[in-house]
Scaffold this active site. Structure first.
Site, PDB file in Angstrom:
ATOM      1  N   CYS A 121     -84.236 -37.851 -62.191  1.00  0.00           N
ATOM      2  CA  CYS A 121     -84.039 -37.029 -61.247  1.00  0.00           C
ATOM      3  C   CYS A 121     -84.181 -35.743 -62.317  1.00  0.00           C
ATOM      4  CB  CYS A 121     -82.803 -36.864 -60.447  1.00  0.00           C
ATOM      5  SG  CYS A 121     -82.725 -35.652 -59.074  1.00  0.00           S
ATOM      6  N   HIS A 122     -84.693 -34.906 -61.708  1.00  0.00           N
ATOM      7  CA  HIS A 122     -85.588 -33.087 -62.061  1.00  0.00           C
ATOM      8  C   HIS A 122     -84.785 -32.540 -62.697  1.00  0.00           C
ATOM      9  CE1 HIS A 122     -89.653 -32.888 -60.493  1.00  0.00           C
ATOM     10  NE2 HIS A 122     -89.033 -33.907 -59.796  1.00  0.00           N
ATOM     11  N   THR A 123     -83.386 -33.180 -62.196  1.00  0.00           N
ATOM     12  CA  THR A 123     -81.865 -31.548 -63.103  1.00  0.00           C
ATOM     13  C   THR A 123     -82.071 -32.679 -64.736  1.00  0.00           C
ATOM     14  OG1 THR A 123     -81.305 -32.011 -61.148  1.00  0.00           O
ATOM     15  CG2 THR A 123     -79.805 -30.693 -62.747  1.00  0.00           C
TER      16      THR A 123
ATOM     17  N   HIS B 209     -77.881 -38.900 -63.245  1.00  0.00           N
ATOM     18  CA  HIS B 209     -76.873 -38.861 -62.431  1.00  0.00           C
ATOM     19  C   HIS B 209     -76.708 -39.140 -61.267  1.00  0.00           C
ATOM     20  CE1 HIS B 209     -79.341 -36.272 -61.904  1.00  0.00           C
ATOM     21  NE2 HIS B 209     -79.362 -35.465 -60.457  1.00  0.00           N
ATOM     22  N   GLU B 210     -77.861 -40.746 -61.029  1.00  0.00           N
ATOM     23  CA  GLU B 210     -78.885 -41.061 -59.757  1.00  0.00           C
ATOM     24  C   GLU B 210     -78.373 -42.979 -60.258  1.00  0.00           C
ATOM     25  OE1 GLU B 210     -82.040 -39.273 -57.386  1.00  0.00           O
ATOM     26  OE2 GLU B 210     -82.450 -41.108 -57.524  1.00  0.00           O
TER      27      GLU B 210
ATOM     28  N   CYS C 192     -62.361 -34.374 -53.731  1.00  0.00           N
ATOM     29  CA  CYS C 192     -60.898 -34.415 -53.674  1.00  0.00           C
ATOM     30  C   CYS C 192     -60.047 -35.283 -52.941  1.00  0.00           C
ATOM     31  CB  CYS C 192     -60.546 -33.440 -55.149  1.00  0.00           C
ATOM     32  SG  CYS C 192     -60.217 -31.762 -54.396  1.00  0.00           S
TER      33      CYS C 192
ATOM     34  N   CYS D 195     -58.799 -30.386 -52.169  1.00  0.00           N
ATOM     35  CA  CYS D 195     -58.688 -28.405 -52.454  1.00  0.00           C
ATOM     36  C   CYS D 195     -59.486 -27.417 -51.106  1.00  0.00           C
ATOM     37  CB  CYS D 195     -60.082 -28.512 -53.806  1.00  0.00           C
ATOM     38  SG  CYS D 195     -61.703 -29.023 -52.644  1.00  0.00           S
TER      39      CYS D 195
ATOM     40  N   CYS E  55     -62.435 -29.205 -49.873  1.00  0.00           N
ATOM     41  CA  CYS E  55     -62.441 -29.705 -49.227  1.00  0.00           C
ATOM     42  C   CYS E  55     -61.553 -30.421 -47.703  1.00  0.00           C
ATOM     43  CB  CYS E  55     -61.707 -31.590 -49.385  1.00  0.00           C
ATOM     44  SG  CYS E  55     -63.340 -31.625 -50.983  1.00  0.00           S
TER      45      CYS E  55
ATOM     46  N   CYS F 250     -66.798 -29.993 -53.087  1.00  0.00           N
ATOM     47  CA  CYS F 250     -64.913 -29.928 -53.442  1.00  0.00           C
ATOM     48  C   CYS F 250     -65.121 -29.244 -54.941  1.00  0.00           C
ATOM     49  CB  CYS F 250     -65.299 -31.282 -53.918  1.00  0.00           C
ATOM     50  SG  CYS F 250     -63.482 -31.624 -54.646  1.00  0.00           S
TER      51      CYS F 250
ATOM     52  N   ARG G  70     -64.698 -28.688 -61.170  1.00  0.00           N
ATOM     53  CA  ARG G  70     -66.229 -27.909 -61.114  1.00  0.00           C
ATOM     54  C   ARG G  70     -66.082 -27.520 -62.899  1.00  0.00           C
ATOM     55  NH1 ARG G  70     -68.735 -23.326 -61.589  1.00  0.00           N
ATOM     56  NH2 ARG G  70     -66.998 -22.623 -61.452  1.00  0.00           N
TER      57      ARG G  70
ATOM     58  N   CYS H 170     -78.650 -38.934 -55.322  1.00  0.00           N
ATOM     59  CA  CYS H 170     -78.873 -37.745 -55.794  1.00  0.00           C
ATOM     60  C   CYS H 170     -80.067 -36.972 -54.044  1.00  0.00           C
ATOM     61  CB  CYS H 170     -79.544 -37.025 -56.956  1.00  0.00           C
ATOM     62  SG  CYS H 170     -80.005 -35.363 -56.907  1.00  0.00           S
TER      63      CYS H 170
ATOM     64  N   ARG I  77     -89.892 -42.531 -57.439  1.00  0.00           N
ATOM     65  CA  ARG I  77     -88.414 -42.748 -58.182  1.00  0.00           C
ATOM     66  C   ARG I  77     -88.976 -43.697 -58.934  1.00  0.00           C
ATOM     67  NH1 ARG I  77     -86.719 -37.948 -58.047  1.00  0.00           N
ATOM     68  NH2 ARG I  77     -84.603 -37.170 -57.093  1.00  0.00           N
TER      69      ARG I  77
HETATM   70  N1  APR Z   1     -96.800 -25.978 -52.632  1.00  0.00           N
HETATM   71  C1  APR Z   1     -96.409 -27.534 -52.455  1.00  0.00           C
HETATM   72  N2  APR Z   1     -96.073 -28.271 -52.652  1.00  0.00           N
HETATM   73  C2  APR Z   1     -96.174 -28.423 -54.284  1.00  0.00           C
HETATM   74  C3  APR Z   1     -96.607 -26.899 -55.189  1.00  0.00           C
HETATM   75  C4  APR Z   1     -96.548 -25.985 -53.957  1.00  0.00           C
HETATM   76  N3  APR Z   1     -96.427 -24.468 -55.243  1.00  0.00           N
HETATM   77  N4  APR Z   1     -95.489 -27.170 -56.167  1.00  0.00           N
HETATM   78  C5  APR Z   1     -95.044 -28.844 -56.296  1.00  0.00           C
HETATM   79  N5  APR Z   1     -95.522 -28.956 -55.556  1.00  0.00           N
HETATM   80  C6  APR Z   1     -95.220 -30.767 -55.534  1.00  0.00           C
HETATM   81  C7  APR Z   1     -95.787 -31.412 -55.893  1.00  0.00           C
HETATM   82  O1  APR Z   1     -96.843 -31.731 -56.086  1.00  0.00           O
HETATM   83  C8  APR Z   1     -94.574 -32.858 -55.794  1.00  0.00           C
HETATM   84  O2  APR Z   1     -95.575 -34.091 -54.729  1.00  0.00           O
HETATM   85  O3  APR Z   1     -93.807 -30.809 -54.915  1.00  0.00           O
HETATM   86  C9  APR Z   1     -93.727 -32.559 -55.020  1.00  0.00           C
HETATM   87  C10 APR Z   1     -91.644 -31.861 -55.827  1.00  0.00           C
HETATM   88  O4  APR Z   1     -92.159 -32.962 -56.356  1.00  0.00           O
HETATM   89  P1  APR Z   1     -91.279 -33.744 -57.373  1.00  0.00           P
HETATM   90  O5  APR Z   1     -91.785 -33.467 -58.182  1.00  0.00           O
HETATM   91  O6  APR Z   1     -91.385 -35.525 -56.831  1.00  0.00           O
HETATM   92  O7  APR Z   1     -89.198 -33.784 -56.777  1.00  0.00           O
HETATM   93  P2  APR Z   1     -88.101 -34.458 -55.865  1.00  0.00           P
HETATM   94  O8  APR Z   1     -87.683 -35.299 -56.798  1.00  0.00           O
HETATM   95  O9  APR Z   1     -88.594 -34.688 -54.702  1.00  0.00           O
HETATM   96  O10 APR Z   1     -87.764 -32.698 -56.330  1.00  0.00           O
HETATM   97  C11 APR Z   1     -87.870 -31.842 -55.865  1.00  0.00           C
HETATM   98  O11 APR Z   1     -85.687 -30.803 -55.597  1.00  0.00           O
HETATM   99  O12 APR Z   1     -83.948 -31.695 -56.604  1.00  0.00           O
HETATM  100  C12 APR Z   1     -84.353 -31.038 -56.711  1.00  0.00           C
HETATM  101  O13 APR Z   1     -84.798 -29.844 -58.482  1.00  0.00           O
HETATM  102  C13 APR Z   1     -85.441 -31.119 -58.280  1.00  0.00           C
HETATM  103  O14 APR Z   1     -86.609 -28.663 -56.981  1.00  0.00           O
HETATM  104  C14 APR Z   1     -86.480 -29.785 -56.966  1.00  0.00           C
HETATM  105  C15 APR Z   1     -86.714 -30.315 -55.778  1.00  0.00           C
HETATM  106 ZN    ZN Z   2     -62.152 -30.730 -53.555  1.00  0.00          ZN
END
Ligand code: APR
Ligand code: ZN
Length: 375
Positions: free
Chosen positions: A46-48, A68-69, A98, A101, A104, A112, A116, A175, A370
């Site tokens: 995932c992006h994080t 984390h996924e 938990c 808290c 929660c 929660c 943290r 996630c 994914r």
């Molecule tokens: N305008 C429109 N669409 C955009 C732009 C923009 N300026 N910039 C990026 N995108 C599109 C991308 O083309 C892509 O399809 O946004 C989409 C983002 O998808 P992913 O990169 O697959 O991200 P995703 O896993 O869905 O997570 C999205 O949520 O969890 C948070 O940190 C994560 O900020 C991220 C967001």
């Molecule tokens: Zn809690």
């Protein structure tokens, strides 16, 4: 045979910012009080994970076991663990629950706060790590660290799920999917017959679309600069598509014209402060609600004219879709089993653990929705 002893296994270690992950042999110590050791079966990327790996996260720590996924099976439990047992199928939860808290106990939030501080410091609640590699301590990540054959998590950060559920799919319930689905259902509380627009058609945005559909929205507009996402998005309930690149004028003006004054609900699922503003300003005067789901980089700020709020638009945000994690994730697993919630459609790539760096590459290039790794 492994109970009470350290386990030697493979993990993908992030040694430093911007370095490729390295598959290493690590030692995973047994779980201490109120901890659970899990055999991880599958993990998605995932992006994080990428954000922390990039070194841009000011709170990022190295060396670390990211991820984390994920999904897995309980290998052993520490003293005081009551909710899971050896052999249970489980999902680690980066938002714990938990049940004690102030957060929660409130029905208004899922955030929660019990662990943290230690979670942010990359250690278990008692302040120590369970991971070592070549004699070096490794940090934990988001209370989960799923890029490892074995991990240890706090008992408040794990939930038992139905054993019938395929672990290679339900790992996504750690996630992105609950985040988007819950943003529509719990945070925005999308209403039947309403109009919705979603910025960003990655896993998170697609899950928002599915949530809007579940709530009975009449129109669900997908907005993305990558037109390749539009075809797959149709499976998730999207009815219309807009590519901002096709227009000269600001996208909020385009959408307000298209929807007779603006949308009832909008969602930002990119993490870009400019599209957050566009999403708010595309809301209908008097009642439109915009929900921030994407995570912007540290230090970034949002802006709009206050008049936008004075005239009745609402700006909201959500983490993990507002779900109280231990209560809700098993229910989401059941929704998947009864086909109320889609998961299979989010998995664009199945890879082996050794291909983990490829999974990051597929995410950066926008090719994957994914990638699920077999650990
Ligand atoms: N305008 C429109 N669409 C955009 C732009 C923009 N300026 N910039 C990026 N995108 C599109 C991308 O083309 C892509 O399809 O946004 C989409 C983002 O998808 P992913 O990169 O697959 O991200 P995703 O896993 O869905 O997570 C999205 O949520 O969890 C948070 O940190 C994560 O900020 C991220 C967001
Ligand atoms: Zn809690």
């Amino acid at each position: 045979a492994t109970i009470g002893k350290p386990i030697e296994c493979k993990a993908a270690v992030a040694w430093g910012p911007n370095e490729h992950l390295k598959i290493e042999t690590i030692q995973v110590a047994p779980p201490e009080d109120h901890e659970v050791r899990i055999k991880i079966c599958y993990t998605a990327v995932c992006h994080t994970d990428a954000y922390t790996l990039s070194g841009q996260d000011p709170e990022g720590l190295f060396p670390v076991v990211l991820g984390h996924e994920g999904s897995g099976i309980v290998e052993s439990i520490g003293k005081g663990v009551t909710d899971v047992a050896i052999g249970d199928h489980v999902i680690p939860l980066y938002v714990p629950q938990c049940r004690e808290c102030k957060f929660c106990k409130s029905s208004k939030t899922n955030l929660c706060q019990k662990i943290r501080v230690s979670q942010g410091q990359g250690v278990m609640p008692n302040g120590t790590s369970r991971f070592t590699c070549n004699g070096k301590k490794l940090f934990h990540f988001m209370g989960c660290s799923t890029f490892s054959e074995y991990t240890v998590v706090a008992d408040v950060s794990i939930t038992k799920i139905n054993k019938e559920a395929p672990l290679n799919k339900v790992c996504l319930l750690g996630c992105g999917v609950p985040t988007g689905y819950g943003a529509a259902l719990n945070t925005a509380k999308v209403e039947k017959g309403s109009t919705c627009a979603v910025w960003g058609l990655g896993a998170v945005g697609l899950a928002v679309g599915w949530g809007c559909k579940a709530a009975g929205a009449s129109k669900i507009i997908g907005i993305d600069i990558n037109a390749k996402k539009f075809e797959i998005a149709k499976k998730f309930g999207f009815t219309d598509f807009v590519n901002p690149k096709d227009y000269e004028k600001p996208i909020q003006e385009v959408l307000i014209e298209l929807t007779d004054g603006g949308l009832d609900f909008t969602f930002e699922c990119i993490g870009n402060v400019a599209t957050m503003r566009a999403a708010l300003e595309s809301c209908h005067k008097g009642w439109g609600v915009s929900t921030i789901v994407g995570v912007a980089g540290a230090g970034q700020e949002i802006s709009t004219r206050p008049f936008q709020l004075v005239t009745g638009r609402t700006w909201k945000g959500t983490a993990f879709g507002g779900w109280k994690s231990r209560d809700s994730v098993p229910k989401l697993v059941d929704e998947y089993l009864t086909k109320k919630l889609l998961l299979d459609e989010f998995v664009s790539h199945n890879l082996s653990f050794n291909e983990i760096n490829d999974a990051f590459h597929l995410m950066h290039t926008g090719e994957s929705i994914r990638s699920v790794l077999t650990i």
